[in-house]
Design a protein around this motif. Structure first.
Motif, mmCIF file in Angstrom:
data_model
loop_
_atom_site.group_PDB
_atom_site.id
_atom_site.type_symbol
_atom_site.label_atom_id
_atom_site.label_comp_id
_atom_site.label_asym_id
_atom_site.label_seq_id
_atom_site.Cartn_x
_atom_site.Cartn_y
_atom_site.Cartn_z
ATOM 1 N N THR A 50 0.844 -1.192 0.000
ATOM 2 C CA THR A 50 0.000 0.000 0.000
ATOM 3 C C THR A 50 0.880 1.244 0.000
ATOM 4 N N PRO A 51 0.367 2.394 -0.470
ATOM 5 C CA PRO A 51 1.196 3.605 -0.532
ATOM 6 C C PRO A 51 1.861 3.971 0.788
ATOM 7 N N ARG A 52 1.172 3.767 1.899
ATOM 8 C CA ARG A 52 1.745 4.184 3.177
ATOM 9 C C ARG A 52 2.956 3.345 3.574
ATOM 10 N N ASN A 261 9.108 15.110 -0.188
ATOM 11 C CA ASN A 261 8.970 15.174 -1.646
ATOM 12 C C ASN A 261 7.904 14.168 -2.100
ATOM 13 N N PRO A 262 6.657 14.371 -1.692
ATOM 14 C CA PRO A 262 5.632 13.344 -1.909
ATOM 15 C C PRO A 262 5.364 13.019 -3.377
ATOM 16 N N SER A 263 5.439 13.993 -4.263
ATOM 17 C CA SER A 263 5.189 13.710 -5.680
ATOM 18 C C SER A 263 6.274 12.818 -6.264
ATOM 19 N N GLN A 264 7.530 13.123 -5.961
ATOM 20 C CA GLN A 264 8.625 12.280 -6.433
ATOM 21 C C GLN A 264 8.539 10.903 -5.792
ATOM 22 N N ALA A 265 8.160 10.858 -4.506
ATOM 23 C CA ALA A 265 8.004 9.570 -3.820
ATOM 24 C C ALA A 265 6.961 8.710 -4.518
ATOM 25 N N ALA A 266 5.858 9.332 -4.931
ATOM 26 C CA ALA A 266 4.808 8.595 -5.632
ATOM 27 C C ALA A 266 5.340 8.011 -6.942
ATOM 28 N N ALA A 267 6.149 8.803 -7.667
ATOM 29 C CA ALA A 267 6.740 8.315 -8.913
ATOM 30 C C ALA A 267 7.691 7.152 -8.639
ATOM 31 N N LEU A 273 6.715 -0.586 -8.207
ATOM 32 C CA LEU A 273 5.616 -1.536 -8.386
ATOM 33 C C LEU A 273 5.526 -2.059 -9.814
ATOM 34 N N LYS A 274 5.974 -1.270 -10.780
ATOM 35 C CA LYS A 274 5.998 -1.734 -12.171
ATOM 36 C C LYS A 274 6.854 -2.990 -12.283
ATOM 37 N N ASP A 275 7.938 -3.038 -11.513
ATOM 38 C CA ASP A 275 8.808 -4.213 -11.506
ATOM 39 C C ASP A 275 8.117 -5.423 -10.893
ATOM 40 N N HIS A 276 7.025 -5.185 -10.160
ATOM 41 C CA HIS A 276 6.280 -6.277 -9.517
ATOM 42 C C HIS A 276 4.934 -6.530 -10.198
ATOM 43 N N GLY A 277 4.771 -5.965 -11.388
ATOM 44 C CA GLY A 277 3.570 -6.234 -12.168
ATOM 45 C C GLY A 277 2.322 -5.562 -11.673
ATOM 46 N N THR A 278 2.454 -4.467 -10.936
ATOM 47 C CA THR A 278 1.277 -3.759 -10.447
ATOM 48 C C THR A 278 1.566 -2.261 -10.504
ATOM 49 N N THR A 279 0.690 -1.460 -9.943
ATOM 50 C CA THR A 279 0.878 -0.010 -10.016
ATOM 51 C C THR A 279 0.264 0.656 -8.790
ATOM 52 N N VAL A 280 0.331 1.978 -8.752
ATOM 53 C CA VAL A 280 -0.234 2.749 -7.665
ATOM 54 C C VAL A 280 -0.800 4.039 -8.249
ATOM 55 N N ASP A 281 -1.865 4.517 -7.656
ATOM 56 C CA ASP A 281 -2.434 5.789 -8.069
ATOM 57 C C ASP A 281 -1.513 6.911 -7.580
ATOM 58 N N LEU A 282 -1.007 7.726 -8.509
ATOM 59 C CA LEU A 282 -0.036 8.753 -8.140
ATOM 60 C C LEU A 282 -0.608 9.782 -7.172
ATOM 61 N N ASP A 283 -1.853 10.187 -7.390
ATOM 62 C CA ASP A 283 -2.468 11.180 -6.494
ATOM 63 C C ASP A 283 -2.632 10.615 -5.089
ATOM 64 N N VAL A 284 -3.082 9.364 -5.012
ATOM 65 C CA VAL A 284 -3.272 8.732 -3.700
ATOM 66 C C VAL A 284 -1.942 8.615 -2.969
ATOM 67 N N ALA A 285 -0.902 8.152 -3.669
ATOM 68 C CA ALA A 285 0.407 7.994 -3.037
ATOM 69 C C ALA A 285 0.971 9.336 -2.602
ATOM 70 N N GLN A 287 -0.699 12.108 -1.793
ATOM 71 C CA GLN A 287 -1.453 12.602 -0.638
ATOM 72 C C GLN A 287 -1.098 11.820 0.627
ATOM 73 N N THR A 288 -0.913 10.511 0.486
ATOM 74 C CA THR A 288 -0.610 9.675 1.644
ATOM 75 C C THR A 288 0.718 10.074 2.279
ATOM 76 N N MET A 289 1.744 10.274 1.457
ATOM 77 C CA MET A 289 3.044 10.679 1.999
ATOM 78 C C MET A 289 2.974 12.077 2.618
ATOM 79 N N ALA A 290 2.217 12.975 2.018
ATOM 80 C CA ALA A 290 2.059 14.310 2.591
ATOM 81 C C ALA A 290 1.367 14.237 3.953
ATOM 82 N N LEU A 291 0.384 13.355 4.082
ATOM 83 C CA LEU A 291 -0.322 13.199 5.348
ATOM 84 C C LEU A 291 0.568 12.593 6.435
#
Length: 339
Positions: A50-52, A261-267, A273-285, A287-291
């Motif tokens: 999960t993003p957190r 640096n939450p935006s870079q962290a999301a990237a 996760l691309k290396d693990h065959g999945t992905t994450v929503d950039l906005d969610v990730a 926001q989660t790091m900023a929180l």
């Protein structure tokens, strides 16, 4: 003459927790000198990918582990005792675990591990509901069902939370699920009135449900607990403390970089996760790091405050009252002073 434990208990009852100023320093603009050769280590997150939980991926993608001379493999962990079992079985060198679970499982594990770092200075555990579902305060949980991960600290600590919130825990039904990825969909589908999760998971919950989450943080009543602790086998801490120190420092560099640096962290998370065959929503990730930023410190664990955490857990009967667990048994303070 009072024992060390009695002195700590007395201090815990009266002391104001001092600001944490040592160990696991926040990431700065420069990186440490790169080392030749890499020590291979495996790290388990607390709770899946999960993003957190993906600050470790940020440390990996930003080169902090590489600079520390570590070849780190990150795997999705599970709540409660599962991560400890994996580590004790020799399949992980470092694992993330909630502070409450680290205390609860220390004695049953035979004292097999040491805590080396605190990712967050405060517990992030919470019960989360949705706007309009009739839950706005703890008393509204009476007669309703909440879902938690199997063996998760949100379930273990709920009786203590309920008692302090002055509700009858026996009148709240808790269902445990093995697949924690189902918690958000269960809440969104109104199969339960609440879920046990982290208070910074609001972006994920809102993304799935399309509704504003309502958060009941455990920290309102359970004020002393740390958030995630990083633990390692006692044998590894004794045999190769340099690797342990380097890992803790590099991981906390990743945590600090991620929340600053939450935006870079999301990237970075998406690339991992691309290396693990999945992905994450950039906005969610993002926001989660900023929180999470307000809850992140240096990573150091204060001895008096850890005694408070243990005392709080003992009031719940886990570990058993009178167990004699002390902070210096659970935490490697000598190691933390130099990471």
């Amino acid at each position: 003459m009072p024992s060390r434990r009695q002195i700590l208990m007395a201090a815990a009852a009266t002391a104001t927790v001092a600001p944490i100023t040592t160990a696991c320093s926040r990431a700065q603009g420069t990186k440490p000198v790169r080392r030749t050769g890499k020590a291979p280590v495996t790290y388990l997150t607390v709770f899946g990918f999960t993003p957190r939980e993906l600050y470790g991926a940020v440390a990996l993608k930003q080169g902090f582990f590489d600079a520390a001379g570590l070849g780190v493999t990150i795997q999705p962990g599970k709540p409660g005792q599962a991560n400890i079992n994996t580590m004790v079985a020799g399949r992980a060198h470092f694992v993330g675990i909630d502070c409450a679970s680290a205390i609860r499982n220390y004695l049953p594990s035979g004292g097999s591990y040491r805590a080396i770092c605190a990712v967050q200075n405060q517990t992030l555990l919470s019960v989360m509901s949705l706007d309009g579902d009739g839950v706005t305060q703890p008393v509204d949980l009476v007669g309703k069902t909440i879902a938690t991960g199997q063996g998760a600290a949100t379930q273990t600590l709920f009786p203590a939370y309920a008692r302090l919130a002055r509700i009858d825990a026996s009148k709240v039904h808790i269902t445990q699920v093995a697949d924690t990825t189902q918690l958000n969909p269960m809440l969104a589908a109104h199969k339960v009135s609440g879920i046990g999760t982290y208070l910074i998971d609001t972006p994920s919950v809102e993304k799935v449900s399309g509704k504003k989450p309502v958060v009941l943080p455990y920290s309102k009543y359970l004020t002393d607990l740390y958030g995630t602790l990083i633990i390692t086998p006692k044998q590894l801490a004794a045999r190769n403390p340099d690797v342990v120190r380097r890992f803790a420092h590099a991981l906390m560099q990743g945590v600090s970089f991620a929340v600053q640096n939450p935006s870079q962290a999301a990237a970075d998370m998406r690339a991992f996760l691309k290396d693990h065959g999945t992905t994450v929503d950039l906005d969610v990730a993002t926001q989660t790091m900023a929180l999470m930023e307000p809850y992140v410190g240096t990573g150091a664990i204060d001895e008096t405050r850890m005694m408070q955490c243990i005392a709080l857990m003992e009031t719940t009967g886990v570990p058993p009252i009178g167990s004699g667990l002390t902070p210096d048994a659970l935490v490697d303070f000598d190691m933390m002073a130099t990471v």
